[in-house]
Design a protein around this motif. Sequence first.
Motif, PDB file in Angstrom:
ATOM      1  N   UNK A  18     162.380  37.810 -30.725  1.00  0.00           N
ATOM      2  CA  UNK A  18     162.824  37.427 -29.384  1.00  0.00           C
ATOM      3  C   UNK A  18     161.852  37.962 -28.346  1.00  0.00           C
ATOM      4  N   UNK A  19     161.526  37.121 -27.400  1.00  0.00           N
ATOM      5  CA  UNK A  19     160.576  37.485 -26.348  1.00  0.00           C
ATOM      6  C   UNK A  19     161.396  37.902 -25.125  1.00  0.00           C
ATOM      7  N   UNK A  20     161.091  39.058 -24.519  1.00  0.00           N
ATOM      8  CA  UNK A  20     161.864  39.447 -23.326  1.00  0.00           C
ATOM      9  C   UNK A  20     161.631  38.465 -22.198  1.00  0.00           C
ATOM     10  N   UNK A  21     162.669  38.260 -21.423  1.00  0.00           N
ATOM     11  CA  UNK A  21     162.563  37.288 -20.335  1.00  0.00           C
ATOM     12  C   UNK A  21     161.730  37.864 -19.194  1.00  0.00           C
ATOM     13  N   UNK A  22     161.001  36.984 -18.526  1.00  0.00           N
ATOM     14  CA  UNK A  22     160.151  37.374 -17.402  1.00  0.00           C
ATOM     15  C   UNK A  22     161.017  37.354 -16.155  1.00  0.00           C
ATOM     16  N   UNK A  23     160.980  38.411 -15.331  1.00  0.00           N
ATOM     17  CA  UNK A  23     161.821  38.398 -14.124  1.00  0.00           C
ATOM     18  C   UNK A  23     161.376  37.288 -13.178  1.00  0.00           C
ATOM     19  N   UNK A  24     162.345  36.735 -12.484  1.00  0.00           N
ATOM     20  CA  UNK A  24     162.077  35.642 -11.548  1.00  0.00           C
ATOM     21  C   UNK A  24     161.550  36.208 -10.234  1.00  0.00           C
ATOM     22  N   UNK A  25     160.538  35.569  -9.706  1.00  0.00           N
ATOM     23  CA  UNK A  25     159.969  35.964  -8.420  1.00  0.00           C
ATOM     24  C   UNK A  25     160.573  35.041  -7.378  1.00  0.00           C
TER      25      UNK A  25
END
Length: 130
Positions: free
Chosen positions: A104-111
Amino acid sequence: MASFNCFALAFLMALSFASIDVGVAARHLLQQPQTPSLLKKTFPPLPSFPKPSFPRPSIPSFPKPSIPSFPKPSIPSFPRPGVLPPLPSRLPSRPKATLAPLPSIPSVPQIPTAIPSIPFFSPPLSHSTP
């Protein structure tokens, strides 16, 4: 390698200077006045000599030799080059490949893309009188 390049450059320069002299000499010859045809020597035609006739020698006839016949070797039959063997009518089944699950790839925070509004304060009132 650099010495070869210098040699090649010097050789090309020498050839170009030599061709300049040839071009000047050719132009000089072309600018010379034409010689009148009276000064050219005319040679008399060469005398014609009769062709000698030699008697033809008679060619003796010899008996032709007979060539003995040898047995011819038998050539085995090989498959012709370039011809492919026939394909089987039923192809074997290939094994099924199973892949391991991906980590599982960690989610990228939304800018945030919207610019927040800046509260507008009115300027202070001036104390001067007009």
